[in-house]
Write a protein that holds these residues in place. Structure first.
Motif, PDB file in Angstrom:
ATOM      1  N   THR A 228       0.841  -1.194   0.000  1.00 19.64           N
ATOM      2  CA  THR A 228       0.000   0.000   0.000  1.00 19.64           C
ATOM      3  C   THR A 228       0.876   1.244   0.000  1.00 19.64           C
ATOM      4  O   THR A 228       1.934   1.265   0.625  1.00 19.64           O
ATOM      5  CB  THR A 228      -0.930   0.065   1.228  1.00 19.64           C
ATOM      6  OG1 THR A 228      -0.129   0.291   2.395  1.00 19.64           O
ATOM      7  CG2 THR A 228      -1.728  -1.211   1.395  1.00 19.64           C
ATOM      8  N   GLY A 229       0.436   2.260  -0.700  1.00 22.22           N
ATOM      9  CA  GLY A 229       1.155   3.533  -0.705  1.00 22.22           C
ATOM     10  C   GLY A 229       0.956   4.272  -2.017  1.00 22.22           C
ATOM     11  O   GLY A 229       1.181   3.696  -3.087  1.00 22.22           O
TER      12      GLY A 229
ATOM     13  N   ASP B  87      -2.969   6.087   6.613  1.00 26.22           N
ATOM     14  CA  ASP B  87      -2.771   4.692   7.033  1.00 26.22           C
ATOM     15  C   ASP B  87      -4.118   4.040   7.317  1.00 26.22           C
ATOM     16  O   ASP B  87      -4.755   4.329   8.340  1.00 26.22           O
ATOM     17  CB  ASP B  87      -1.868   4.642   8.276  1.00 26.22           C
ATOM     18  CG  ASP B  87      -0.455   5.119   7.956  1.00 26.22           C
ATOM     19  OD1 ASP B  87      -0.044   4.970   6.789  1.00 26.22           O
ATOM     20  OD2 ASP B  87       0.215   5.631   8.865  1.00 26.22           O
TER      21      ASP B  87
ATOM     22  N   ASP C 149      -3.554   4.470  -1.237  1.00 27.95           N
ATOM     23  CA  ASP C 149      -3.952   4.817   0.136  1.00 27.95           C
ATOM     24  C   ASP C 149      -5.344   5.434   0.134  1.00 27.95           C
ATOM     25  O   ASP C 149      -5.519   6.630   0.385  1.00 27.95           O
ATOM     26  CB  ASP C 149      -2.949   5.820   0.738  1.00 27.95           C
ATOM     27  CG  ASP C 149      -1.613   5.171   1.058  1.00 27.95           C
ATOM     28  OD1 ASP C 149      -1.600   4.015   1.523  1.00 27.95           O
ATOM     29  OD2 ASP C 149      -0.576   5.829   0.865  1.00 27.95           O
TER      30      ASP C 149
ATOM     31  N   GLY D 288       1.211   1.502   5.516  1.00 25.98           N
ATOM     32  CA  GLY D 288      -0.093   1.973   5.979  1.00 25.98           C
ATOM     33  C   GLY D 288      -0.569   1.399   7.303  1.00 25.98           C
ATOM     34  O   GLY D 288      -1.749   1.487   7.626  1.00 25.98           O
TER      35      GLY D 288
ATOM     36  N   GLU E 155       2.768   6.555  -3.069  1.00 27.28           N
ATOM     37  CA  GLU E 155       4.068   6.896  -3.647  1.00 27.28           C
ATOM     38  C   GLU E 155       4.697   5.731  -4.404  1.00 27.28           C
ATOM     39  O   GLU E 155       5.754   5.879  -5.009  1.00 27.28           O
ATOM     40  CB  GLU E 155       5.015   7.372  -2.525  1.00 27.28           C
ATOM     41  CG  GLU E 155       5.604   6.286  -1.617  1.00 27.28           C
ATOM     42  CD  GLU E 155       4.641   5.765  -0.547  1.00 27.28           C
ATOM     43  OE1 GLU E 155       3.411   5.808  -0.757  1.00 27.28           O
ATOM     44  OE2 GLU E 155       5.133   5.278   0.486  1.00 27.28           O
TER      45      GLU E 155
HETATM   46 MG    MG Z   1       2.304   4.521   3.423  1.00 30.92          MG
END
Ligand code: MG
Ligand code: AMP
Length: 438
Positions: free
Chosen positions: A215-216, A289, A258, A282, A218
């Motif tokens: 997860t993210g 998160d 996210d 997260g 970025e």
């Molecule tokens: Mg993250």
């Protein structure tokens, strides 16, 4: 030592006491001791059912579904352990020396057909079935061999004993012996052992299915270009490597943004497909998160913060029938928490009979290590030895949990226990080597 360390790190965990589910994600802000975290994980990670029959070679790395009972004696026949001469122990000279006639030869795979009469010997090769009438072998190097027209003879001296240099039938394994227990991982020795028993197929536990996602916002996949602040998803690759080596079936669900709905959908999909689910990133309490709160909404949270560094935000619970591990995002923390918690749990689910596979050794620490009391701290380090051959270990340097190259430099973890303080050079520490003979 390793038992003591394991029980300090993971706690003694045989109680079957039920841990009530923590149904409120916000409700457990305290750091959970590592031993208690492991107790909760262990009580939830029961073996899955199911098995399949595979050809012997395909069993490498798999776990036996049932015990193996030997269908035969190994060795199958009493045979010579040496090249030499077989004779009856009754013919051994008490003192002085004795001449014996040599009746013939027994080869490995080609037995001597006749019976050896008293006062005679039979030439034997290593592995040859002991000729009838003999029970003792004298090494070729310990006799004087003579060849003349009347036939071959040998002269033997004193100091031999009855039964020497003979391998008895069933000495290694007797028919009906249990040679391997259920849950044993098939490694090269087991492959050879099963082969020696003529076993061409075995029943192994079905592969565990493990679904994972990163997860993210970025995160970018390989092949994409990186905009400012974006990083490649490396956790996907370390997890791929660690899970593949463990021998599970992987379900790679890729990168999840996210966003609560995306995380929610990923959870459901992963739990539908996997016996276990692993996410990375997260898991803390930042604004982006969503792991903990989604877990609390969809399933049960058993804990989410452990007294360990690196690896503190670690969510653990269930979604449907699947066990869920929400690992931190930092690449080193992913590897540390995987090896300390996820791998032992997956091994239990796979049906492994190893109680806890993370063996430790003691080594003299050459670095000074800062440590806060009240939490387990894990350093990446290099195990070596000093001039006297004693095991030594030094830290890989920078402790940052994003520095994946330090995992690559390292060949072990140093594990500093919860109740310990900082370590000065020269002190002994507990070390978990990364590799054995494989
Ligand atoms: Mg993250
Ligand atoms: P998080 O736990 O989501 O706050 O992430 C902590 C740090 O780990 C951030 O710097 C993330 O960019 C980084 N990170 C999270 N997931 C990954 C990943 N899959 N690959 C590489 N770095 C990551």
């Amino acid at each position: 030592m390793s038992d003591e360390v394991q029980s300090r790190l993971m706690g003694t965990v045989n109680e079957s006491e039920h841990t009530p589910a923590v149904d409120c994600y916000e409700g457990d802000p305290e750091l959970l001791p590592v031993s208690e975290a492991w107790r909760r994980i262990e009580s939830q990670s029961a073996p899955v059912s199911g098995q399949e029959r595979v050809a012997l070679r395909d069993a490498l790395g798999r776990l036996l579904a049932e015990p193996i009972v030997s269908p035969m004696n190994v060795p199958g026949h009493t045979n010579s352990a040496m090249d030499g001469y077989a004779l009856a122990a009754a013919d051994l000279p008490a003192g002085g020396s004795l001449r014996l006639a040599v009746l013939g030869t027994a080869w490995a795979g080609r037995p001597f057909d006749d019976e050896a009469t008293p006062g005679s010997a039979v030439r034997v090769m290593t592995g040859a079935v002991m000729p009838r009438g003999t029970d003792t072998v004298i090494m070729k190097e310990q006799v004087q061999e003579q060849r003349d027209d009347g036939g071959d003879t040998i002269i033997i001296g004193p100091d031999h004993h009855a039964g020497q240099n003979v391998r008895q039938a069933g000495e290694d394994i007797a028919i009906g012996d249990q040679v391997l227990c259920a849950g044993k991982r098939i490694m090269p020795a087991e492959l050879g052992l099963l082969g020696s028993l003529g076993i061409a197929e075995v029943n192994v536990k079905r592969r565990l299915r493990v679904a994972f996602f990163s997860t993210g916002d970025e995160l970018r996949s390989l092949g994409e270009s990186l905009a400012l602040g974006e990083v490649y998803d490396s956790n996907r690759y370390t997890l791929y490597g660690m899970l593949t080596r463990l021998g599970v079936d992987l379900i790679d669900l890729g990168v999840i943004r996210d966003e609560p709905d995306a995380v929610h959908a990923a959870f459901l999909e992963a739990a539908r497909l996997g016996d276990a689910v692993i996410s990375t990133g997260g898991a803390s309490t930042g604004e982006a998160d969503y792991i903990g709160e989604t877990l609390a909404r969809l399933g049960e949270v058993r804990f989410w913060r452990i007294a360990i560094r690196p690896g503190r935000p670690l969510a653990f619970g269930r979604v449907g029938d699947a066990l869920f591990f929400g690992l931190p995002g930092n690449p080193v923390a992913v590897m540390v928490t995987f090896y300390q918690f996820v791998q032992p749990a997956l091994l239990r689910m796979m049906g492994s009979n190893e109680a806890h596979p993370n063996a430790t050794v003691r080594a003299i620490c050459e670095s000074s290590l800062r440590k806060k009391t009240g939490r387990v701290e894990i350093y990446r380090a290099i195990l070596g030895q000093d001039a006297g051959g004693r095991p030594t270990v030094r830290s890989c340097g920078k402790p940052g949990s994003g520095l994946l190259h330090t995992m690559s430099d390292a060949n072990c973890f140093i594990i500093l226990p919860e109740d310990g303080d900082s370590v000065a050079p020269g002190a002994e520490v507990d070390v978990q080597p990364f590799f054995g003979l494989i």
